[in-house]
Design a protein around this motif. Structure first.
Motif, short mmCIF file in Angstrom:
data_model
loop_
_atom_site.label_atom_id
_atom_site.label_comp_id
_atom_site.label_asym_id
_atom_site.label_seq_id
_atom_site.Cartn_x
_atom_site.Cartn_y
_atom_site.Cartn_z
N PRO A 26 0.83 -1.21 0.00
CA PRO A 26 0.00 0.00 0.00
C PRO A 26 0.86 1.26 0.00
CG PRO A 26 -0.74 -1.52 1.69
CD PRO A 26 0.56 -2.06 1.15
N ARG A 27 0.44 2.24 -0.74
CA ARG A 27 1.13 3.53 -0.70
C ARG A 27 0.87 4.16 0.67
NH1 ARG A 27 -0.74 7.20 -5.32
NH2 ARG A 27 1.02 8.47 -4.61
N PRO A 28 1.86 4.77 1.27
CA PRO A 28 1.65 5.37 2.60
C PRO A 28 0.45 6.31 2.64
CG PRO A 28 3.98 5.38 2.05
CD PRO A 28 3.24 4.91 0.81
N SER A 29 0.23 7.06 1.56
CA SER A 29 -0.88 8.01 1.54
C SER A 29 -2.25 7.32 1.47
CB SER A 29 -0.74 8.97 0.35
OG SER A 29 -0.76 8.24 -0.87
N MET A 30 -2.28 6.03 1.13
CA MET A 30 -3.54 5.31 0.98
C MET A 30 -3.75 4.25 2.07
SD MET A 30 -4.86 6.81 -1.57
CE MET A 30 -6.26 5.81 -1.97
N ALA A 31 -2.75 4.04 2.93
CA ALA A 31 -2.82 2.95 3.92
C ALA A 31 -4.03 3.09 4.84
CB ALA A 31 -1.54 2.89 4.73
N SER A 32 -4.29 4.29 5.31
CA SER A 32 -5.42 4.51 6.23
C SER A 32 -6.74 4.19 5.53
CB SER A 32 -5.42 5.94 6.74
OG SER A 32 -6.55 6.18 7.53
N LEU A 33 -6.92 4.69 4.35
CA LEU A 33 -8.15 4.44 3.58
C LEU A 33 -8.32 2.95 3.28
CD1 LEU A 33 -10.62 5.57 2.06
CD2 LEU A 33 -9.15 5.76 0.05
N LEU A 34 -7.25 2.28 2.87
CA LEU A 34 -7.32 0.86 2.55
C LEU A 34 -7.66 0.03 3.78
CD1 LEU A 34 -4.33 0.55 0.06
CD2 LEU A 34 -6.76 0.38 -0.49
N SER A 35 -7.19 0.45 4.95
CA SER A 35 -7.47 -0.32 6.17
C SER A 35 -8.94 -0.24 6.57
CB SER A 35 -6.59 0.16 7.32
OG SER A 35 -6.97 1.46 7.72
N GLN A 36 -9.68 0.70 6.02
CA GLN A 36 -11.09 0.85 6.33
C GLN A 36 -11.99 0.08 5.37
OE1 GLN A 36 -12.03 5.04 6.50
NE2 GLN A 36 -10.14 5.48 7.63
N LEU A 37 -11.42 -0.46 4.33
CA LEU A 37 -12.24 -1.19 3.34
C LEU A 37 -12.53 -2.60 3.80
CD1 LEU A 37 -10.57 -0.03 0.02
CD2 LEU A 37 -12.64 0.84 1.08
#
Length: 193
Positions: free
Chosen positions: A182-193
């Motif tokens: 995961p790209r660092p900028s997208m890690a938070s968003l991806l963890s919510q999916l």
């Protein structure tokens, strides 16, 4: 999809250009949406160039001549079954500059036209693929999301093998293996999916 990711792994500058385009258009912390696709011309160039080099069906559906005709100087008698080889047309040096080279920029300004029937990954006319528009949208969303959300690397330092398999559809002879995170900028968003 497999061909597109393989090509992008072999051409990291194109991958970075697509990522920058997506990042500049889609806000931080948001996933790419269908409505964004029309504003991502370089992503569309990558898709077209991938389909040019590796059309899903290299031979289009057979056509049947209903009357005697002449095609490119060849007499075609009535009742002849014709097969169009899209793979050869898409790599014809008389039609394309550097036809075997991955060069998405060749499709800049290309607004979906056929350019004189030289780009026909979905066929043309009455027998063209009825799902072409849907396929382009789905590929755009899926590929765009993979580019937006993940960092991609080759498994080996060598280029990804682009050898083609045989069959009615054009698949890779050796399936793609790649590393991603995961790209660092997208890690938070991806963890919510």
């Amino acid at each position: 999809m497999e061909w597109a990711v393989s090509l992008l792994l072999n051409h990291p500058e194109a991958l970075q250009k697509a990522r920058t385009e997506i990042d500049n258009h889609v806000g931080p912390g948001q996933l790419l949406e269908d409505s964004d696709l029309s504003k991502l011309p370089y992503l569309h160039c990558i898709i077209n160039e991938t389909l040019r080099l590796f059309p899903v069906a290299p031979l289009l559906l057979p056509h049947f001549s209903s009357e005697d005709c002449v095609v490119d100087g060849f007499n075609i008698p009535r009742g002849t079954t014709l097969l169009v080889n899209a793979w050869v047309i898409h790599r014809d040096p008389n039609l394309w500059d550097e036809p075997t080279r991955f060069k998405p920029e060749r499709f800049e300004g290309f607004e979906g036209g056929r350019e004189g029937f030289k780009f026909i990954p979905f066929g043309v006319g009455r027998r063209a693929c009825p799902g072409a528009a849907l396929a382009i949208r789905v590929i755009g969303l899926a590929l765009g999301t993979l580019i937006q959300c993940f960092e991609w690397e080759r498994v080996e330092p060598e280029l990804v093998d682009l050898s083609e398999g045989s069959g009615a559809t054009l698949h890779k002879a050796k399936p793609l293996e790649a590393m991603y995170r995961p790209r660092p900028s997208m890690a938070s968003l991806l963890s919510q999916l």
